[in-house]
Design a protein around this motif. Structure first.
Motif, short mmCIF file in Angstrom:
data_model
loop_
_atom_site.label_atom_id
_atom_site.label_comp_id
_atom_site.label_asym_id
_atom_site.label_seq_id
_atom_site.Cartn_x
_atom_site.Cartn_y
_atom_site.Cartn_z
N PRO A 97 0.63 -1.21 0.05
CA PRO A 97 0.35 0.03 0.35
C PRO A 97 0.90 1.02 0.41
O PRO A 97 0.01 2.52 -0.62
N LEU A 98 2.21 1.12 0.28
CA LEU A 98 2.78 2.37 0.42
C LEU A 98 3.54 3.33 -0.77
O LEU A 98 3.24 4.00 -0.77
N ILE A 99 3.08 2.31 -2.30
CA ILE A 99 3.71 2.95 -3.06
C ILE A 99 2.14 3.90 -3.45
O ILE A 99 1.87 4.80 -4.30
N TRP A 100 0.93 3.70 -2.95
CA TRP A 100 -0.30 4.58 -2.70
C TRP A 100 0.13 5.65 -2.28
O TRP A 100 -0.84 7.18 -1.82
N PHE A 101 1.02 6.55 -1.49
CA PHE A 101 0.66 7.36 -0.01
C PHE A 101 1.28 8.36 -0.96
O PHE A 101 1.50 9.23 -0.19
N CYS A 102 2.26 8.26 -1.95
CA CYS A 102 2.87 9.49 -2.51
C CYS A 102 2.80 10.57 -3.20
O CYS A 102 0.99 10.55 -3.71
N LEU A 103 3.17 11.67 -2.43
CA LEU A 103 2.01 13.27 -2.80
C LEU A 103 2.29 13.46 -4.59
O LEU A 103 1.92 14.36 -4.78
N VAL A 104 3.09 12.54 -4.49
CA VAL A 104 3.89 13.17 -6.27
C VAL A 104 4.51 15.06 -6.55
O VAL A 104 3.72 15.58 -7.30
#
Ligand code: SF4
Ligand code: SF4
Length: 186
Positions: A97-104
């Motif tokens: 799930p961590l890869i979806w935490f990034c705010l880009v």
């Protein structure tokens, strides 16, 4: 005397066996972990637009030090994710799930002395995760809606500040966090 020596030997032998067993188990576990590694993963990422410089990373941690997500959740660490990619931990990275935490937000890329574009690498990881159905369509849709929702909130608040609207961020934060807790309990 002999009987005492024999007793001592008998007392020590059963302890040696579990140690040896532990060693074998650890070595088998290590082999199993190594067999799950995909050493082509780094080439796969390096072959995508934005991923070209990933092999240049020397693990300095500057990216993680300036990441706004790491500030609120120390589990999220871009340096660690890059290490995992370089080590070939494909399943672990793409299913996390961590890869979806990034705010880009590109802060990590701007600060990286090696010009590793972690933000675009994150886009590649998400693309692969969706393509390989490692995230359900429902969760993906919710995350997409959430990104849009948070952009609207930010836009309206910033506009409100310039228009001198009286907004208490502390009150808002407490209200939102209360509503979120309620929603997540359901
Ligand atoms: S700042 Fe660049 S070189 Fe340093 S750990 Fe992050 S990606 Fe690697
Ligand atoms: S782009 Fe993602 S990983 Fe990089 S600093 Fe922003 S939130 Fe952190």
């Amino acid at each position: 005397m002999e009987t005492s020596k024999q007793n001592n030997k008998e007392e020590t032998e059963p302890q040696a066996a579990p140690q040896a067993k532990n060693q074998v188990e650890k070595s088998e576990a290590a082999e199993a972990v190594v067999s799950q590694l995909d050493l082509r993963f780094r080439d796969e990422i390096a072959g995508q637009p934005g991923g070209e410089n990933i092999r240049r990373c020397f693990a300095c941690g500057t990216c993680a030090a300036g990441c706004p997500v790491t500030e609120v959740d120390s589990e999220y660490n871009c340096r660690r994710i890059i290490r995992q990619i370089l080590l070939g931990m494909r399943d672990e990275v793409l299913s996390s799930p961590l890869i979806w935490f990034c705010l880009v937000c590109y802060r990590c890329y701007v600060r990286c002395p090696q010009k590793v574009n972690f933000t675009d690498i994150m886009r590649v990881l998400r693309y692969l995760a969706v393509k390989e159905k490692r995230v359900s369509p429902e969760v993906f849709e919710q995350i997409t809606k959430l990104d849009r929702f948070s952009q609207v909130i930010r836009h309206d608040l910033v506009k409100g500040f310039f228009e001198n609207k009286d907004v208490s961020l502390e009150e808002l934060e407490s209200h939102v966090s209360g509503a979120m807790k309620e929603a997540l309990v359901k």
